[in-house]
Design a protein around this motif. Sequence first.
Motif, short mmCIF file in Angstrom:
data_model
loop_
_atom_site.label_atom_id
_atom_site.label_comp_id
_atom_site.label_asym_id
_atom_site.label_seq_id
_atom_site.Cartn_x
_atom_site.Cartn_y
_atom_site.Cartn_z
N ALA A 1 0.83 -1.21 0.00
CA ALA A 1 0.00 0.00 0.00
C ALA A 1 0.86 1.26 0.00
N GLY A 2 2.18 1.10 0.19
CA GLY A 2 3.09 2.24 0.09
C GLY A 2 3.65 2.74 1.40
N TYR A 3 3.90 1.82 2.36
CA TYR A 3 4.35 2.25 3.68
C TYR A 3 5.59 1.49 4.14
N ARG A 4 6.47 2.20 4.85
CA ARG A 4 7.63 1.61 5.49
C ARG A 4 7.21 1.21 6.90
N LEU A 5 7.35 -0.07 7.24
CA LEU A 5 6.78 -0.61 8.47
C LEU A 5 7.83 -0.88 9.54
N MET B 1 10.78 8.41 6.12
CA MET B 1 10.90 8.35 7.57
C MET B 1 10.79 6.90 8.03
N GLU B 2 11.56 6.56 9.05
CA GLU B 2 11.51 5.22 9.61
C GLU B 2 11.28 5.30 11.12
N LYS C 1 7.38 12.46 17.27
CA LYS C 1 8.79 12.83 17.29
C LYS C 1 9.49 12.40 16.00
N THR C 2 9.13 11.23 15.51
CA THR C 2 9.70 10.77 14.24
C THR C 2 9.37 11.74 13.13
#
Length: 369
Positions: A148-152, A182-183, A339-340
Amino acid sequence: MIFRKGELFNGPGGFALGASLARVEANGELYTVQHQWSNDYCDSACDTYTANICPDKPESVHRGDVRKLDLTSFEDIDAFIYGFPCNDFSVVGEKKGFDGNYGPLYTYGIRVLEHYRPKWFIAENVGGLQSANEGAAFIKILSDMTAAGYRLTPHLYNFADYGVPQNRQRILIVGFRNDLNMEFKVPAPTHGPGRDHPYKTAYEAITSPPIAEDADNHHMPVHTERVKKFLSYIPEGQNAWSQEIPEELRLNVKNVKMSQIYRRLDRNSPSYTVTGSGGGGTHMYHWSENRALTSRERARLQTFPDNFVFHGTKEKVRQQIGMAVPPDGAKAIIEAVLKTYAGVQYKSIKAKWDIDHLLKQTSMELVTL
């Protein structure tokens, strides 16, 4: 910056309350989360959620089966939270995984991600998810979220490590949209031996401050004399299988010794996991008084404030409290998310699972689903 939040399977509002309390100041800006819309099929849970989270916006709580909703008709959102039903993944249930009625419901969250493209999301489920369908269900879910387009960043959290007076393990999957680069890092535990704070105990949660006698959801349970006598022999922290119980009072159950049956709390430790259902002997029991806990006491163990009123029958209230995400635990995780996004450094630990390694396992497992 205000993140407008959508939510599926909202329950009574534990995650929503934690989100509303989360605050991060950075770069001369305040980062917060604001309720936009939500959904649940349980009317009592929707009543509780509306009264406590959005009393001025009742129409934003969409009641009914998620499978019958037009998920593309809601307001735009920047953040999304969903604790998809865990019945078919829980170690307490039959663990049907994707073969049950509830297992496939996570796909409706995927639809939200694909349509609204929120900047970040959090998905929550029981620890049993990792082993459902011999582990293939977990990998399938992660694969669909990634597609779906997300970094998990998936991790198994114990909320006691973040100040909740309860040993409660849950899987949280935090995802940031790929184009944000972002991670998310798992926030370092703050409570426990060798950490900034000791674990918060069941005694502290329930007695400090004392619960008012006329507090909402604080009706004292009624037990038979036999049950009260039975409880009187169970030492603090032990359960129905204690050797101190006289033979004539012991349960006539063969080959079953569930640890939570008539189990007393240990006042010097976090409680065991608050659950939302179960028969006799599963209501959680006071460390010294010969009785089960009240709903308000169980809500205290879940970190709900006393002015958070639960609506519905006694069993519906129990269900809502037991199925909820502890607000204090949700707040800790959401503040790490904020914060991320804001680029603020914080103490972190390595996630339980490496997402890239997990997704390499998809080829064989997914074929069988």
